[in-house]
Design an enzyme around this catalytic site. Structure first.
Site, PDB file in Angstrom:
ATOM      1  N   ASP A  57       0.651 -11.225   6.773  1.00 53.53           N
ATOM      2  CA  ASP A  57       1.207 -10.401   5.698  1.00 53.53           C
ATOM      3  C   ASP A  57       2.502  -9.716   6.108  1.00 53.53           C
ATOM      4  OD1 ASP A  57      -0.903  -8.935   7.302  1.00 53.53           O
ATOM      5  OD2 ASP A  57       0.024  -7.231   6.299  1.00 53.53           O
ATOM      6  N   GLY A 114       0.792  -1.224   0.000  1.00 55.21           N
ATOM      7  CA  GLY A 114       0.000   0.000   0.000  1.00 55.21           C
ATOM      8  C   GLY A 114       0.820   1.266   0.000  1.00 55.21           C
ATOM      9  N   LYS A 146       9.804   2.506   0.764  1.00 55.64           N
ATOM     10  CA  LYS A 146       8.625   2.485   1.625  1.00 55.64           C
ATOM     11  C   LYS A 146       8.216   3.917   1.939  1.00 55.64           C
ATOM     12  CE  LYS A 146       6.817   0.688   6.002  1.00 55.64           C
ATOM     13  NZ  LYS A 146       7.109  -0.160   7.190  1.00 55.64           N
TER      14      LYS A 146
END
Length: 495
Positions: free
Chosen positions: A260, A100, A120
């Protein structure tokens, strides 16, 4: 079709990029270039990770590097993408997730082996859901420092090349500023990648992913009689057991052990709400969002098994029957406690595990918990006490007579070892029990100064964390007891 970045319009780092994950096909990801940030500035760099990738250390401080690793300047040969995965979060199926706010630039064929490079906080992706695709300065500093600290402690982990910052506003509980962490690992594939394809009945893609992981990282699984996929599950279980044992031995808590966030390579990844214990509390919860205590310190070994069981369920379509998966998972139940006991014996200066060692360790941990003894300071002082007085260790306890009884048992066990040498044992223990770990308050001090544009404390702390077993002059405060306010620090999933 997703293609490598055009070299004519991008920066050539001179690195041998080989984008193997992208070659799996677009069922596994979405092409997504980073979104630029205004007025970037350096926050911190790791020369050691530059060496790992084959980057020139001096160049890493350049304006071109700053733009490249903020996502403002495309890098020639890269193939930026965000991967899709699913997962269980806090024990519940969360459905489709994915990168995301992380963008995989590609894979560098480094001298020490291939390494994926990921930004990131580099902007929105198709998997951002309700998020903004950004990371904030405080969480980026924590990930940067902890990645390198864990590596220096010898714990399998992703690495962090650098952190860049920007004045761009990012809303969390309050308005903060943006940052980007460049992180590095042989692979960022997670348990959740397998769960995604299994849950959606995409068994061809599931097999393709499993074959990719086996051929790249677990080739010995092809030589095991029976199912290579069951062998993969067993191998991942063994690596995970070893990693969690190492976490426990240094008092590290991972605050979000969702499937995850579990690496298929047994690496520590996704440093969000984590903590190294101060006062020893087996039930300590480091994540303020973890209201049920699912990921408390003493639950980590069982949670790792739960996650491995979920991975086993995901791999079932590739196996003959459920029993193959259960058989592959079974060794974890013995491997985990055995690995932890070996680690604890190392901390105690014991060269091999014998009958009674588990009781020696357990009685100590109960006493430490009862008296809320500082975890890191206890082990460091005990290391010095092998060849010196034990009063400084004894002073950590309220129940001093109980500690005396335990200490007598410990000394007797030490001295029963063939060829016992106090000085040599002390030297081993001092290279096992760190002097400095990334306590929450140390990170908070560095973060608060960084918010004011002063990165000197971050650099000082980074240097100490890269040499955790050394007692460096002028850094005694980094190895001291935490201040009273440290217990009030709250780290949550938004951190």
């Amino acid at each position: 079709m997703n293609r490598p970045v055009d070299m004519a319009a991008s920066l050539d780092l001179g690195l041998p990029w080989n984008n193997r994950f992208a070659q799996l096909g677009e069922a596994f990801y979405s092409h997504r270039p980073p979104t630029p940030l205004p007025s970037p500035h350096w926050v911190g760099t790791s020369p050691a990770v530059a060496d790992l990738l084959g980057l020139d250390r001096a160049w890493l401080a350049s304006p071109a590097a700053l733009d490249a690793f903020t996502g403002n300047l495309p890098i020639a040969g890269t193939q930026p993408l965000a991967s899709v995965y699913s997962g269980h979060q806090f024990g519940h199926w969360a459905g489709q997730l994915g990168d995301g706010r992380a963008i995989l630039l590609g894979e560098v064929d480094a001298g020490s082996g291939p390494q994926e490079v990921q930004l990131k906080g580099a902007g929105l992706t198709p998997y951002s859901r309700m998020g903004d695709g950004r990371a904030v300065l405080r969480s980026s500093i924590r990930e940067f420092l902890c990645s390198e600290a864990m590596h220096a402690l010898g714990i399998p982990t992703s690495r962090a090349l650098c952190v860049t910052g920007s004045p761009a506003p990012v809303r969390r509980e309050e308005i903060e500023t943006a940052a980007v962490v460049t992180r590095v690992a042989p692979s960022f594939i997670r348990f959740g990648h397998f769960e995604h394809f299994s849950h959606h009945g995409l068994h061809d893609e599931l097999r393709q992913l499993a074959d990719y992981v086996i051929d790249r990282f677990y080739p010995a699984c092809r030589e095991v009689p029976g199912s290579a996929y069951a062998a993969l599950l067993e191998a991942v279980s063994a690596r995970t057991a070893g990693m969690v044992a190492q976490w426990q031995a240094v008092g590290f808590c991972h605050g979000v052990m969702n499937t995850d966030n579990m690496s298929i390579l047994g690496l520590t990844i996704d440093y969000g709400p984590f903590q190294f214990l101060d006062a020893f509390n087996p039930g300590h919860i480091c994540n303020h969002s973890d209201t049920g205590g699912r990921y408390a310190y003493n639950r980590q070994p069982n949670i790792a098994y739960w996650n491995l069981f979920a991975l086993g369920q995901a791999l079932l379509p590739l196996m003959d029957d459920q029993q193959q998966a259960l058989d592959a998972l079974e060794p974890y139940k013995a491997l985990m406690p055995a690995a932890l006991q070996r680690r604890m014996n190392d901390k105690l200066g014991l060269t091999r595990v014998e009958d009674g060692d588990a009781d020696l360790t357990e009685s100590l941990m109960k006493l430490m918990a009862a008296d809320a003894v500082d975890f890191t300071i206890f082990w460091r002082r005990l290391s010095h006490a092998v060849a010196g007085p034990i009063e400084s260790v004894r002073d950590l306890f309220l129940q001093r007579e109980v500690f005396d009884t335990w200490a007598t048992r410990w000394r007797d066990r030490l001295q029963s070892q063939p060829g016992f040498d106090a000085a040599a044992t002390q030297a081993r223990m001092l290279q096992t029990n760190p002097n400095v770990v990334l306590r929450n308050h140390l990170g908070e001090i560095a973060i608060q100064r960084a918010k004011q544009g002063d990165f000197s404390e971050l650099a000082r702390l980074q240097n100490a964390l890269e040499h955790p077993f050394e007692e460096l002059p002028g850094q005694e405060d980094l190895a001291a007891f935490p201040p009273d306010w440290a217990s009030q620090i709250e780290i949550s999933c938004s951190s």
